[in-house]
Every structure is written in structure tokens, then in C-alpha cells.
Motif scaffolding. Structure first.
Motif, PDB file in Angstrom:
ATOM      1  N   GLN A  65       0.831  -1.209   0.000  1.00 25.74           N
ATOM      2  CA  GLN A  65       0.000   0.000   0.000  1.00 25.74           C
ATOM      3  C   GLN A  65       0.860   1.252   0.000  1.00 25.74           C
ATOM      4  OE1 GLN A  65      -3.401   0.848   2.021  1.00 25.74           O
ATOM      5  NE2 GLN A  65      -4.499  -1.048   1.479  1.00 25.74           N
ATOM      6  N   LEU A  66       1.924   1.220   0.801  1.00 31.79           N
ATOM      7  CA  LEU A  66       2.854   2.354   0.864  1.00 31.79           C
ATOM      8  C   LEU A  66       3.435   2.661  -0.510  1.00 31.79           C
ATOM      9  CD1 LEU A  66       3.630   3.584   3.728  1.00 31.79           C
ATOM     10  CD2 LEU A  66       5.911   2.757   3.218  1.00 31.79           C
ATOM     11  N   ILE A  67       3.946   1.601  -1.148  1.00 31.47           N
ATOM     12  CA  ILE A  67       4.556   1.757  -2.476  1.00 31.47           C
ATOM     13  C   ILE A  67       3.528   2.231  -3.487  1.00 31.47           C
ATOM     14  CG2 ILE A  67       5.744   0.538  -4.327  1.00 31.47           C
ATOM     15  CD1 ILE A  67       7.386   0.724  -1.801  1.00 31.47           C
ATOM     16  N   PHE A  68       2.349   1.622  -3.423  1.00 31.04           N
ATOM     17  CA  PHE A  68       1.315   1.930  -4.415  1.00 31.04           C
ATOM     18  C   PHE A  68       0.883   3.390  -4.317  1.00 31.04           C
ATOM     19  CE2 PHE A  68      -3.069   2.083  -5.949  1.00 31.04           C
ATOM     20  CZ  PHE A  68      -2.918   1.516  -7.200  1.00 31.04           C
ATOM     21  N   ARG A  69       0.630   3.835  -3.087  1.00 32.14           N
ATOM     22  CA  ARG A  69       0.188   5.223  -2.924  1.00 32.14           C
ATOM     23  C   ARG A  69       1.261   6.207  -3.354  1.00 32.14           C
ATOM     24  NH1 ARG A  69      -3.442   5.199   2.658  1.00 32.14           N
ATOM     25  NH2 ARG A  69      -4.329   3.133   2.280  1.00 32.14           N
ATOM     26  N   ALA A  70       2.503   5.893  -3.046  1.00 34.45           N
ATOM     27  CA  ALA A  70       3.597   6.767  -3.476  1.00 34.45           C
ATOM     28  C   ALA A  70       3.656   6.836  -4.999  1.00 34.45           C
ATOM     29  CB  ALA A  70       4.917   6.258  -2.907  1.00 34.45           C
ATOM     30  N   ALA A  71       3.494   5.671  -5.630  1.00 32.68           N
ATOM     31  CA  ALA A  71       3.509   5.629  -7.089  1.00 32.68           C
ATOM     32  C   ALA A  71       2.370   6.470  -7.654  1.00 32.68           C
ATOM     33  CB  ALA A  71       3.387   4.181  -7.567  1.00 32.68           C
ATOM     34  N   LEU A  72       1.205   6.341  -7.048  1.00 32.78           N
ATOM     35  CA  LEU A  72       0.033   7.091  -7.494  1.00 32.78           C
ATOM     36  C   LEU A  72       0.281   8.590  -7.386  1.00 32.78           C
ATOM     37  CD1 LEU A  72      -2.547   5.585  -8.400  1.00 32.78           C
ATOM     38  CD2 LEU A  72      -3.642   6.503  -6.369  1.00 32.78           C
ATOM     39  N   GLU A  73       0.929   8.999  -6.306  1.00 38.78           N
ATOM     40  CA  GLU A  73       1.190  10.430  -6.122  1.00 38.78           C
ATOM     41  C   GLU A  73       2.199  10.934  -7.151  1.00 38.78           C
ATOM     42  OE1 GLU A  73       1.489  12.247  -1.803  1.00 38.78           O
ATOM     43  OE2 GLU A  73       0.536  10.262  -1.773  1.00 38.78           O
ATOM     44  N   ASP A  74       3.267  10.170  -7.366  1.00 40.15           N
ATOM     45  CA  ASP A  74       4.219  10.504  -8.428  1.00 40.15           C
ATOM     46  C   ASP A  74       3.504  10.663  -9.756  1.00 40.15           C
ATOM     47  OD1 ASP A  74       6.301  10.424  -6.715  1.00 40.15           O
ATOM     48  OD2 ASP A  74       7.465   8.943  -7.844  1.00 40.15           O
ATOM     49  N   PHE A  75       2.620   9.718  -9.982  1.00 40.63           N
ATOM     50  CA  PHE A  75       1.892   9.636 -11.241  1.00 40.63           C
ATOM     51  C   PHE A  75       1.062  10.896 -11.470  1.00 40.63           C
ATOM     52  CE2 PHE A  75      -1.356   7.383 -13.942  1.00 40.63           C
ATOM     53  CZ  PHE A  75      -0.490   7.096 -14.960  1.00 40.63           C
ATOM     54  N   MET A  76       0.457  11.394 -10.403  1.00 37.91           N
ATOM     55  CA  MET A  76      -0.418  12.567 -10.507  1.00 37.91           C
ATOM     56  C   MET A  76       0.364  13.869 -10.591  1.00 37.91           C
ATOM     57  SD  MET A  76      -3.551  11.528 -10.489  1.00 37.91           S
ATOM     58  CE  MET A  76      -4.532  12.910  -9.932  1.00 37.91           C
ATOM     59  N   LEU A  77       1.510  13.888  -9.902  1.00 38.08           N
ATOM     60  CA  LEU A  77       2.234  15.148  -9.734  1.00 38.08           C
ATOM     61  C   LEU A  77       2.554  15.831 -11.051  1.00 38.08           C
ATOM     62  CD1 LEU A  77       3.015  15.824  -6.698  1.00 38.08           C
ATOM     63  CD2 LEU A  77       5.328  16.013  -7.623  1.00 38.08           C
ATOM     64  N   SER A  78       3.037  15.044 -12.019  1.00 40.14           N
ATOM     65  CA  SER A  78       3.441  15.643 -13.296  1.00 40.14           C
ATOM     66  C   SER A  78       2.242  16.261 -14.008  1.00 40.14           C
ATOM     67  CB  SER A  78       4.117  14.597 -14.179  1.00 40.14           C
ATOM     68  OG  SER A  78       3.254  13.515 -14.390  1.00 40.14           O
ATOM     69  N   MET A  79       1.081  15.638 -13.836  1.00 37.07           N
ATOM     70  CA  MET A  79      -0.124  16.218 -14.431  1.00 37.07           C
ATOM     71  C   MET A  79      -0.462  17.541 -13.765  1.00 37.07           C
ATOM     72  SD  MET A  79      -2.871  13.295 -15.140  1.00 37.07           S
ATOM     73  CE  MET A  79      -2.774  11.668 -14.460  1.00 37.07           C
ATOM     74  N   VAL A  80      -0.651  17.449 -12.474  1.00 34.52           N
ATOM     75  CA  VAL A  80      -1.307  18.512 -11.736  1.00 34.52           C
ATOM     76  C   VAL A  80      -0.595  19.852 -11.845  1.00 34.52           C
ATOM     77  CG1 VAL A  80      -1.798  19.292  -9.403  1.00 34.52           C
ATOM     78  CG2 VAL A  80      -2.543  17.032 -10.145  1.00 34.52           C
ATOM     79  N   ASP A  81       0.728  19.856 -11.731  1.00 31.61           N
ATOM     80  CA  ASP A  81       1.387  21.158 -11.626  1.00 31.61           C
ATOM     81  C   ASP A  81       1.370  21.930 -12.936  1.00 31.61           C
ATOM     82  OD1 ASP A  81       4.937  20.546 -11.932  1.00 31.61           O
ATOM     83  OD2 ASP A  81       3.245  19.663 -12.975  1.00 31.61           O
TER      84      ASP A  81
END
Lengths: 214, 214
Positions: A65-81
Motif C-alpha cells: 500500500q505504501l509503495i502503491f500510494r507513493a507511485a500514485l502520487e508521483d503519477f499525478m504530480l506531473s499532471m497537476v502542476d
DNA sequence: ACTCATTTTAAACAAGCGTTTAAAACAAAG
DNA sequence: CTTTGTTTTAAACGCTTGTTTAAAATGAGT
């Protein structure tokens, strides 16, 4: 003697082992998936004892879960900013596509990992990702699109279709690589070279379609 | 007494159990993947004894290969037979997209299964799919495209990019459903309704981009 | 040097895995 | 009824899994 590290007295080894396991887990989980690997495999990859995995992370599931959530956040970051800037909507989309291809070229296994593990029965289901839409909404991109639609600048279609068009043409070339590559007998080199051109093709295609020419 | 059934004397039960296991395996493998399920789970789903799985299929791996190859052939069939007609290239593409969405609406787990299992380390690797390109080539679609490019009817781009554009916009909406749905808080009903419209959007978008307007 | 909490280790645990075995149930033929 | 070959069964095989345990190693504070 002064010690600035919180929660621990010796840090070199301490944080090192926890981090080593986390990074090993990231590598192994992403390559083989939750079901495709074992705790012992992660421990070996980290060069650590098996029991340490559970000592630091309680269970395989919690580590995942830790790894998955971190991956998800990385994944979103490039979009969002990109969406948070005050560029025109067209520029935002162009740069979004550019960034997406950049990110996925560096982390090609990311979309397969996230989508693959999300379809798993006990995978991180709905509840865990409720923050995502809010995170995107905060950037104001949804408003931008609605305004542009009302002004007749871009085609009036559901947000879902706009998202699908963007994500399809950014993510599938990486997601579907093993399939397409084998189906068409394409070498790694040619595939990667073509992706550079492909990015330009799909940018033009999507912008041309979404934006209404005066 | 005459007996027309090969390799067996009693057939009713015989083929029934073998088929039941195969169909159960198809369901379970597609839902959970090779690593995500056990032989016993397949046997229970089929209502059969565990040992029967290995009696009829020798091993979990061989049973999986059987299911995977069958899935791959189903997957290709809907594509290939459209290309074999003598319609115009544009019609072929329009009908291809139509058929693809039809097929994937009926088998939404298919692309995730195939792509997911193809990325597995010991998954059915390169060698197993060498027939695919030949199967497509037999339809003459590659020649059609090349001719159309030489005639200036469609954009001159690598075959890989054309394939990627088509597959991205057909497969990703099904592949990425769990992710997109959660990210944008979309209900099943809305998602499915929107897919009908989306199919028309992407058809127009792709045709407009690929074919050069006079 | 001793204390004490933290970190690491090897060993063990029960449970589940894929697969095999040997015996039972079955069905048709002589 | 007996024979013969096939299908089904319950039980067991050795091995790996995730996790726990209890002892050993470590290192800073007194």
C-alpha cells in the motif's frame, strides 16, 4: 553530542535499511506485481533478512500500500502542476502531453503497475483515491475547460471523454508496448524512436480535434 | 457398435468436465491473472476435484497457455476479418473501430488480461505471437495503407504510429476504466453511456487526422 | 563495565501451493 | 459376471508462502 535526526539515535544504518527495503519493494512490486513476488524476494533484493520486512512494515500488504500510494502520487504530480499555471488552455494541454511522455519514458512500467494492481480484487479500491479528483479540481482545470466550452473554443463533450482522449494517447503507447511490439515485430530502438514522433502526431491530432478552429 | 468420437468412448461426461475446467480457468485467469489464483481455485470454480485439472491439462502453466492463446486468437479475429473485405480504407477503419468497441464491451477484461500477462517475466513471450503479424499481413491491410500513403490519401507515418493511434483510442477506455473511473468519480452507468459517444468522438478524431482532406 | 532499548538474525510456524499417487468408481465389451 | 480401460477421488508429497518468535548483536547513556 547533538543529534538532529528524529525518532532515532543512529541514523546511517537505521534509515538506510528501511529505505533499502522500500526501494527494493518498489522495484520488485512494479516489475512483478503484488501476487507475482514474495516477501523473501523483496528482502533478498534489498540484501536484508526476511523478518526485517515485517519488522519495519508489519506485513507485505502494508508495504505494498505504501509503495502503491507513493507511485500514485508521483503519477499525478506531473499532471497537476502543469494545470496550475496561468497559461492558455491549449498551452496547458500541449505541455501536459509533453510532460506525460517525458515522465512515462522515465517510468514506463508505471501505468501498467497502477492499472494492473487497481483491477486486482483486493487491490487499493475506490476509497483510497478519493483525493485525486479534488487534487485535480484545485488546479482549476475543470473550470478552464467549462469556460472554454461555453466560449465555443473547445468542443462540448463530457469531461470523461476529454480525459479519456488525453490519457489514451499518452498512456497506451507505454501500457501496450509488449503487445504492440510483438504483434508488429518492432525492435526496442525503433519503438522508442517512433515514440518521439508519435508524441507530436497525437498532440496535433488531439489539439486539432478538441479545439474548434475559427 | 459404431463410435465416431475420437480418443474416447463415453463423451457426454468426458468433454463436459474438460470443458467445464477450461471455462472455469478462463474466468478465473482473466479475473485474477496467473499469479493471482491457484489450481484449487479453478477446480472449485469448475466444481471438480483438484487432480482433474492436472489429469486433463498436465499443469497449471499448460492450462494457462491454452487459455491465453485462445484469448489472443479471439482478440485478433474481430480485427482481421474486417481488413479482409474489399471496402475502402476509410470504411475499413470505421468498421474496425465499431467492431473493436463492440467486442470490448462484451469482453472488457480482455485487453487488461492480455497486456498484463504479456508483461509477466515468464509470460507467453515473443515466440508465441510471431503468427500475429503474418495473420494481419494476409488481409492486405498493410498494402492498402502503403498504397493510400503513396497516393497522398492518408498521412505518411510509420505503421507503428497508425496502429498505436487506433489501439490507444479503442483499448485504453476499457483498459484504464478502473483508474479513470476512480480518479473522476464516475459511475458505471455514466461510464458505459459515455463510451457510446466516445466511440463516435474518437472515430471522427482519428479519421480526420489520418486521412488528408482534399 | 553495566544497562537498556533498538536492530538484526536464524529458526520455526501453520497454511497454501502445484503436483503425484494409488486406490476407488465407472462404463462399455466379451 | 468378469475384464479392461478410463475417469474421479482422497490423500499425500515436498516446497514456498507470510508471519512470528526468541535469542543474538548493536550502540549510546550512565
Amino acid at each position: 553530542m547533538l543529534n538532529f535526526t528524529p525518532n532515532s539515535l543512529k541514523m546511517t544504518q537505521d534509515l538506510s535499511t528501511e529505505l533499502k527495503i522500500k526501494e527494493a519493494a518498489k522495484r520488485v512490486f512494479m516489475a512483478k506485481g503484488f501476487d507475482g513476488c514474495s516477501t523473501r524476494e523483496i528482502a533478498k533484493e534489498a540484501g536484508m533478512n526476511v523478518a526485517l520486512v515485517n519488522y519495519y512494515f508489519r506485513s507485505k500488504g502494508q508495504l505494498f500500500q505504501l509503495i502503491f500510494r507513493a507511485a500514485l502520487e508521483d503519477f499525478m504530480l506531473s499532471m497537476v502542476d502543469v494545470f496550475s499555471t496561468d497559461l492558455s488552455l491549449e498551452s496547458k494541454m500541449r505541455i501536459f502531453i509533453e510532460r506525460e511522455y517525458d515522465f512515462l519514458t522515465k517510468h514506463p512500467e508505471m501505468p501498467g503497475f497502477i492499472i494492473g494492481e487497481m483491477s486486482r480484487a483486493d487491490g487499493c479500491g475506490a476509497g483510497n483515491m478519493y483525493w485525486m479528483k479534488d487534487k485535480i479540481a484545485e488546479t482549476g482545470i475543470f473550470n478552464d475547460i467549462q469556460k472554454a466550452q461555453e466560449a465555443g473554443e473547445i468542443r462540448k463533450m463530457d469531461l470523461l471523454s476529454i480525459a479519456l482522449i488525453l490519457m489514451s494517447n499518452c498512456h497506451f503507447p507505454f501500457l501496450g508496448k509488449p503487445f504492440v511490439q510483438n504483434a508488429l515485430h518492432v525492435s526496442d530502438e525503433h519503438y522508442e524512436q517512433q515514440l518521439v514522433l508519435h508524441k507530436q502526431y497525437v498532440t496535433e491530432m488531439m489539439i486539432n480535434y478538441l479545439f474548434i478552429n475559427k
